[in-house]
Design a protein around this motif. Structure first.
Motif, short mmCIF file in Angstrom:
data_model
loop_
_atom_site.label_atom_id
_atom_site.label_comp_id
_atom_site.label_asym_id
_atom_site.label_seq_id
_atom_site.Cartn_x
_atom_site.Cartn_y
_atom_site.Cartn_z
N TYR A 1 -2.67 -1.47 1.82
CA TYR A 1 -1.44 -0.79 1.43
C TYR A 1 -1.46 0.62 2.02
CZ TYR A 1 -0.91 -4.39 -2.25
OH TYR A 1 -0.78 -5.57 -2.95
N THR A 2 -0.37 1.00 2.66
CA THR A 2 -0.27 2.34 3.24
C THR A 2 0.80 3.15 2.52
OG1 THR A 2 1.20 1.42 4.95
CG2 THR A 2 -1.14 1.74 5.53
N PRO A 3 0.60 4.46 2.40
CA PRO A 3 1.54 5.31 1.65
C PRO A 3 2.90 5.42 2.33
CG PRO A 3 -0.57 6.42 2.01
CD PRO A 3 -0.55 5.21 2.90
N ALA A 4 3.86 5.94 1.60
CA ALA A 4 5.17 6.20 2.16
C ALA A 4 5.04 7.17 3.33
CB ALA A 4 6.09 6.78 1.08
N ASN A 5 5.83 6.93 4.36
CA ASN A 5 5.81 7.77 5.56
C ASN A 5 4.43 7.84 6.20
OD1 ASN A 5 8.63 8.62 5.32
ND2 ASN A 5 7.93 9.80 3.55
N TYR A 6 3.70 6.75 6.09
CA TYR A 6 2.37 6.66 6.69
C TYR A 6 2.40 7.00 8.17
CZ TYR A 6 -1.45 4.01 8.96
OH TYR A 6 -2.49 3.60 9.75
N ASP A 7 1.49 7.87 8.57
CA ASP A 7 1.37 8.28 9.97
C ASP A 7 -0.08 8.08 10.39
OD1 ASP A 7 1.15 9.54 12.41
OD2 ASP A 7 2.14 11.39 11.78
N ALA B 1 -1.44 3.57 -3.53
CA ALA B 1 -0.76 3.86 -2.26
C ALA B 1 0.47 4.72 -2.51
CB ALA B 1 -0.39 2.57 -1.55
N GLU B 2 1.15 4.47 -3.63
CA GLU B 2 2.31 5.29 -3.98
C GLU B 2 1.91 6.74 -4.23
OE1 GLU B 2 3.78 3.21 -7.36
OE2 GLU B 2 4.75 1.63 -6.18
N ARG B 3 0.63 6.94 -4.51
CA ARG B 3 0.11 8.29 -4.76
C ARG B 3 -0.61 8.87 -3.55
NH1 ARG B 3 1.24 5.59 -9.03
NH2 ARG B 3 1.57 6.57 -11.07
N GLY B 4 -0.42 8.23 -2.40
CA GLY B 4 -0.87 8.83 -1.16
C GLY B 4 -2.15 8.29 -0.56
N TYR B 5 -2.72 7.24 -1.14
CA TYR B 5 -3.98 6.68 -0.64
C TYR B 5 -3.73 5.43 0.21
CZ TYR B 5 -5.96 9.74 -4.17
OH TYR B 5 -6.29 10.85 -4.91
N ILE C 1 5.75 -5.34 -3.99
CA ILE C 1 6.48 -5.21 -2.74
C ILE C 1 7.02 -6.58 -2.31
CG2 ILE C 1 6.18 -4.75 -0.27
CD1 ILE C 1 4.07 -2.67 -1.03
N THR C 2 8.27 -6.59 -1.88
CA THR C 2 8.86 -7.83 -1.36
C THR C 2 9.14 -7.75 0.13
OG1 THR C 2 11.07 -7.06 -1.96
CG2 THR C 2 9.90 -8.42 -3.58
N LYS C 3 9.18 -6.54 0.66
CA LYS C 3 9.35 -6.37 2.10
C LYS C 3 8.90 -4.97 2.49
CE LYS C 3 14.23 -4.97 1.74
NZ LYS C 3 15.60 -5.24 2.21
N ASN C 4 8.50 -4.84 3.73
CA ASN C 4 8.11 -3.53 4.25
C ASN C 4 9.35 -2.79 4.75
OD1 ASN C 4 5.35 -3.71 3.74
ND2 ASN C 4 4.95 -4.78 5.66
N GLU C 5 9.48 -1.54 4.32
CA GLU C 5 10.62 -0.71 4.71
C GLU C 5 10.13 0.63 5.21
OE1 GLU C 5 14.15 -1.01 1.97
OE2 GLU C 5 12.62 -1.77 0.61
N PRO C 6 10.76 1.19 6.23
CA PRO C 6 10.37 2.51 6.74
C PRO C 6 10.44 3.57 5.64
CG PRO C 6 11.90 1.43 8.24
CD PRO C 6 11.88 0.60 6.99
N GLY C 7 9.45 4.43 5.61
CA GLY C 7 9.44 5.53 4.66
C GLY C 7 8.94 5.18 3.28
N LYS C 8 8.55 3.89 3.07
CA LYS C 8 8.07 3.47 1.76
C LYS C 8 6.64 2.94 1.87
CE LYS C 8 12.61 2.34 -0.16
NZ LYS C 8 13.41 1.31 -0.90
N LYS D 1 -4.78 11.96 8.49
CA LYS D 1 -5.98 11.50 7.79
C LYS D 1 -5.69 11.34 6.30
CE LYS D 1 -9.01 11.09 11.08
NZ LYS D 1 -9.60 9.76 11.41
N TYR D 2 -6.06 10.17 5.77
CA TYR D 2 -5.82 9.85 4.37
C TYR D 2 -7.12 9.44 3.69
CZ TYR D 2 -0.96 9.20 5.99
OH TYR D 2 0.28 9.36 6.55
N ALA D 3 -7.24 9.78 2.41
CA ALA D 3 -8.33 9.21 1.61
C ALA D 3 -8.02 7.74 1.38
CB ALA D 3 -8.44 9.94 0.28
N ALA D 4 -9.06 6.95 1.18
CA ALA D 4 -8.89 5.51 1.00
C ALA D 4 -9.66 5.03 -0.22
CB ALA D 4 -9.36 4.75 2.25
N VAL D 5 -9.20 3.92 -0.79
CA VAL D 5 -9.85 3.33 -1.96
C VAL D 5 -10.01 1.83 -1.77
CG1 VAL D 5 -9.77 2.99 -4.46
CG2 VAL D 5 -8.85 5.11 -3.46
N VAL D 6 -11.22 1.34 -1.95
CA VAL D 6 -11.52 -0.10 -1.97
C VAL D 6 -11.37 -0.59 -3.40
CG1 VAL D 6 -13.34 -1.84 -1.69
CG2 VAL D 6 -13.06 -0.02 0.03
#
Length: 366
Positions: free
Chosen positions: A82-88, A118-122, A55-62, A92-97
């Motif tokens: 790292y948060t998934p695309a369209n993070y709300d 994160a690209e896969r929703g975590y 990642i080089t910058k944070n963009e909405p929806g990514k 509730k999301y699963a998380a990984v350390v």
């Protein structure tokens, strides 16, 4: 940090095992690394990430990255969430350390896998170990199992309170040395509902016995050195370090083990980061050499996925731990065909193979 300081950091690097390379290993017939690395220059990335596709910058929806810091037993820990695309955050999301390799930092392979998950929703977190990287703690480069394990517990503390995280769906991924410490953390921390390791490295066994158990005859001698180093340190004297090396390109290519040879190329050249150094305090060996990642491993009772390259010269450590993990029936040993230890950190086809196994594992268990 100046280029001169960066070069000094690089010269401190030993290799992914952070074990002093015997002089006898230098000057053997050359075996070069033929795979081309893909990486980013930390100086050109606003988050100092050094992996391909960072990642080089944070963009909405990514997928977005969020540098954070938190207190752990009085030390400031730095991490990237790292948060998934369209993070709300109301969802509730699963998380990984994700626990990084020995001597590594969050901007290298730990960040690569954090971003991919994160690209896969975590929601994922990759942190620098206490006393290492950008995290606090003096003297620098203390490398004790109890601290690395506490790092994992601390990351769980933080991420389970992060907006949008479902604390009941928390996973753990440990890479290299972080894999050994992930095994240890998951033995007792039942917040982790699923555990995966990649190219697991049993730091205690290697520091005690040598790589591939090659230094059994010098254990007592090395313990004497570590004891003397601690005595000197506690008396106010110079802090002594192990793991320093300054090899030429020819010497690097002549190293007989893939772990060291490819480790040098990864950490010192293609994926170098100023926070990454493989020296560690000599006194740390007092703790490392009496520890083993497989002690009480039967306490792990959650789904376990252990992954390693089929050609990795560290594979014996994953196989040993896997056979001893008798407390869970839901376990699998997955070999990444053709991969060596370091190649699982970055080579695109092997990263995809890892994710191809890791994604359905977490989907099923979290």
């Amino acid at each position: 940090m100046s280029n001169e300081e960066i070069n000094e950091k690089r010269r401190e690097f030993l290799g992914a095992a952070a074990l002093a390379i015997p002089a006898a290993l230098i000057g053997v017939p050359a075996m070069t690394t033929t795979t081309t690395a893909y990486a980013a220059d930390y100086r050109k990335n606003p988050f100092t990430l050094v992996y391909d596709g960072a990642i080089t910058k944070n963009e909405p929806g990514k997928v977005n990255i969020h540098p954070v810091n938190y207190d752990l037993n009085g030390l400031n820990i730095v991490a990237n969430v790292y948060t998934p695309a369209n993070y709300d955050p109301s969802k509730k999301y699963a998380a990984v350390v994700i626990a990084h390799p020995n001597g590594g930092v969050k901007e290298q392979t730990a960040g690569l896998y954090a971003q991919h998950l994160a690209e896969r929703g975590y929601i994922t977190i990759a942190m620098d170990a206490a006393y290492q990287g950008g995290s606090g703690g003096e003297p620098r480069s203390v490398d004790k199992p109890q601290f690395r394990i506490e790092d994992i517990h601390g990351a769980a503390d933080f991420i389970t309170g992060y907006p949008g995280v479902d604390a009941a769906r928390l996973g753990l991924l440990g890479i290299c040395g972080g894999g050994g410490y992930a095994l240890a953390a998951a033995k007792t921390d039942k917040r982790f509902k699923a555990l995966a390791t990649l190219s697991m490295f049993n730091s205690g066994r290697v520091r005690r016995n040598g790589f591939k158990d090659s230094q059994l005859d010098t254990i007592q001698q090395r313990l004497q050195q570590a004891s003397a180093a601690r005595a000197q340190e506690k008396a106010g004297g110079e802090v002594l370090y192990a793991g320093d090396a300054n090899l030429t390109d020819a010497q690097i290519d002549a190293l007989p083990f893939d772990l060291y040879r490819e480790g040098y190329h990864y950490y010192w050249r293609t994926h170098a980061h100023p926070g990454s150094t493989f020296k560690y305090t000599m006194s740390s060996l007092l703790d490392l050499m009496r520890w083993d990642a497989t002690d009480q491993i039967e306490l792990i009772d959650v789904p376990l996925l252990m992954m390693a390259g089929s050609k990795a010269d560290t594979l014996y450590m994953t196989e040993d731990a896997f056979s001893k993990a008798t407390g869970t029936k839901d376990k699998e040993l997955f070999l990444i065909e053709g991969a060596t230890h370091i190649q699982t950190y970055w080579v695109p086809e092997y990263v995809e193979a890892v994710l191809g196994k890791l994604t359905p594992f977490y989907a099923r268990t979290l």
